[in-house]
Motif scaffolding. Structure first.
Motif, PDB file in Angstrom:
ATOM      1  N   ASP A  14       0.845  -1.000  -0.071  1.00 50.52           N
ATOM      2  CA  ASP A  14       0.112  -0.077   0.110  1.00 50.52           C
ATOM      3  C   ASP A  14       0.747   1.189   0.052  1.00 50.52           C
ATOM      4  O   ASP A  14       2.189   1.259   0.272  1.00 50.52           O
ATOM      5  CB  ASP A  14      -1.033  -0.089   1.040  1.00 50.52           C
ATOM      6  CG  ASP A  14      -0.396   0.099   2.538  1.00 50.52           C
ATOM      7  OD1 ASP A  14       0.917   0.807   2.556  1.00 50.52           O
ATOM      8  OD2 ASP A  14      -0.958  -0.600   3.447  1.00 50.52           O
ATOM      9  N   ILE A  15       0.162   2.388  -0.072  1.00 48.40           N
ATOM     10  CA  ILE A  15       1.246   3.590  -0.504  1.00 48.40           C
ATOM     11  C   ILE A  15       2.122   4.044   0.899  1.00 48.40           C
ATOM     12  O   ILE A  15       3.032   4.337   0.437  1.00 48.40           O
ATOM     13  CB  ILE A  15      -0.019   4.838  -0.769  1.00 48.40           C
ATOM     14  CG1 ILE A  15       0.906   5.933  -1.054  1.00 48.40           C
ATOM     15  CG2 ILE A  15      -0.645   5.028   0.564  1.00 48.40           C
ATOM     16  CD1 ILE A  15       1.843   5.707  -2.140  1.00 48.40           C
ATOM     17  N   GLN A  65       4.928   1.441   0.562  1.00 44.65           N
ATOM     18  CA  GLN A  65       5.717   2.015  -0.538  1.00 44.65           C
ATOM     19  C   GLN A  65       6.732   3.017  -0.282  1.00 44.65           C
ATOM     20  O   GLN A  65       7.996   2.868  -0.489  1.00 44.65           O
ATOM     21  CB  GLN A  65       4.995   2.447  -1.499  1.00 44.65           C
ATOM     22  CG  GLN A  65       4.036   1.232  -2.322  1.00 44.65           C
ATOM     23  CD  GLN A  65       3.293   2.027  -3.484  1.00 44.65           C
ATOM     24  OE1 GLN A  65       3.632   3.204  -4.122  1.00 44.65           O
ATOM     25  NE2 GLN A  65       2.149   1.264  -3.762  1.00 44.65           N
ATOM     26  N   ASP A 107       6.200   3.295 -11.102  1.00 39.40           N
ATOM     27  CA  ASP A 107       5.539   4.658 -10.469  1.00 39.40           C
ATOM     28  C   ASP A 107       6.722   5.703 -10.567  1.00 39.40           C
ATOM     29  O   ASP A 107       7.505   5.785 -10.002  1.00 39.40           O
ATOM     30  CB  ASP A 107       5.033   4.524  -9.086  1.00 39.40           C
ATOM     31  CG  ASP A 107       4.317   5.857  -8.577  1.00 39.40           C
ATOM     32  OD1 ASP A 107       4.732   6.647  -8.940  1.00 39.40           O
ATOM     33  OD2 ASP A 107       3.087   5.658  -7.861  1.00 39.40           O
TER      34      ASP A 107
END
Length: 290
Positions: A170-171, A174, A221
């Motif tokens: 999840d963010i 990350q 990303d």
């Protein structure tokens, strides 16, 4: 430790997947590989961590040919977190992380008190110490990823290679994992877009050497790559098409040509790093091909 990739090419089943790529990662630097799916990033990384032998070219650590090194010697210097974990047996998390200490042990020696302390610190750094007694196969994808990163950290490498390390995270996770790449690197407290970080290769070695290992990582990303990488290498169709600091590389023109998107560049309000907002192009530009 400096990592050099010299004119590396890879042929598989009569097809060239990677074409004459040259890359230099100065000591302590974080270098990102970005590009569309199928562009050759993972193939290149597999050559770096010796899962694949290049058809031509050389991978060097401080000038020494990595593929000519003894396996144990190479494993003391370089650790990898590939996309595929390849673990079929249900080892505990503690056992998985302890595998990172094997290159440092003689023969089939038992883990020492010092080895166990290194493993515990690695699990703590990735926030997975509570998983130590759990079976690896029963973990979620994000938990597995953190454990594999802990195993690589326990290896105490001087070069760390990661293929999409933020997959399944999840963010918050990350940001935590990518923050580990900067651990102890005081000069990195500023922006990834700061031009002071884009000096000469000699200067990069001096400023990076105070931090952790040299890092080579593939990332999907682009915003994470812009914030956390010192330099980016853009690969499309197995060829290197651009390289340099993120704020120089991630231009609207390149993003249109390589990724087929229209990009709007903004600055992060705190760090000043380049951040990107995307729209689809009405007629996406063709990607570079091999």
């Amino acid at each position: 430790m400096r990592l050099d990739i010299e004119d590396l090419s890879v042929d598989v089943a009569g097809r060239r997947l990677v074409h004459d790529i040259a890359l230099r990662a100065g000591s302590g630097r974080v270098i990102g590989l970005v590009g569309p799916n199928g562009s050759g990033k993972s193939t290149l990384l597999r050559c770096v961590y010796r899962a694949l032998r290049p058809s031509a070219g050389t991978v060097r650590l401080d000038g020494a040919d990595l593929h000519a090194m003894d396996v144990r010697e190479g494993a003391r210097l370089l650790a990898a977190v590939p996309q595929e974990n390849g673990t079929e047996f249900d080892f505990t998390v503690a056992e998985i992380v302890a595998m990172g200490r094997l290159p440092h042990q003689r023969g089939a020696g038992r883990a020492s008190t010092a080895d166990r302390a290194v493993c515990e610190r690695a699990l703590t750094r990735v926030g997975a110490q509570h998983l130590a007694d759990r079976g690896f196969l029963g973990l979620s994808g994000g938990e597995k990823q953190r454990v594999l990163i802990a195993r690589a950290l326990a290896q105490e490498p001087r070069v760390l290679v990661l293929d999409e390390p933020t997959n399944h995270l999840d963010i918050a996770q990350q940001l935590e994992v990518l923050g580990l790449l900067r651990d102890g690197d005081a000069h990195r407290a500023g922006s990834a877009g700061d031009t002071t970080r884009a000096g000469s290769a000699e200067g990069a070695d001096r400023t990076g050497s105070a931090g952790g290992p040299t890092v080579l990582t593939a990332l999907h990303d682009l915003n994470l790559a812009a914030v956390h990488c010192d330099e980016l290498y853009v690969i499309a169709g197995g060829r290197l098409v651009a390289s340099g600091p993120p704020h120089d590389v991630l231009t609207p023109q390149l993003l249109a040509e390589v990724f087929g998107v229209r990009a709007h560049r903004v600055r992060h309000p705190e760090s000043g790093a380049v951040q990107l907002l995307f729209d689809r192009l009405p007629h996406p530009a063709p990607r570079a091909s091999s």
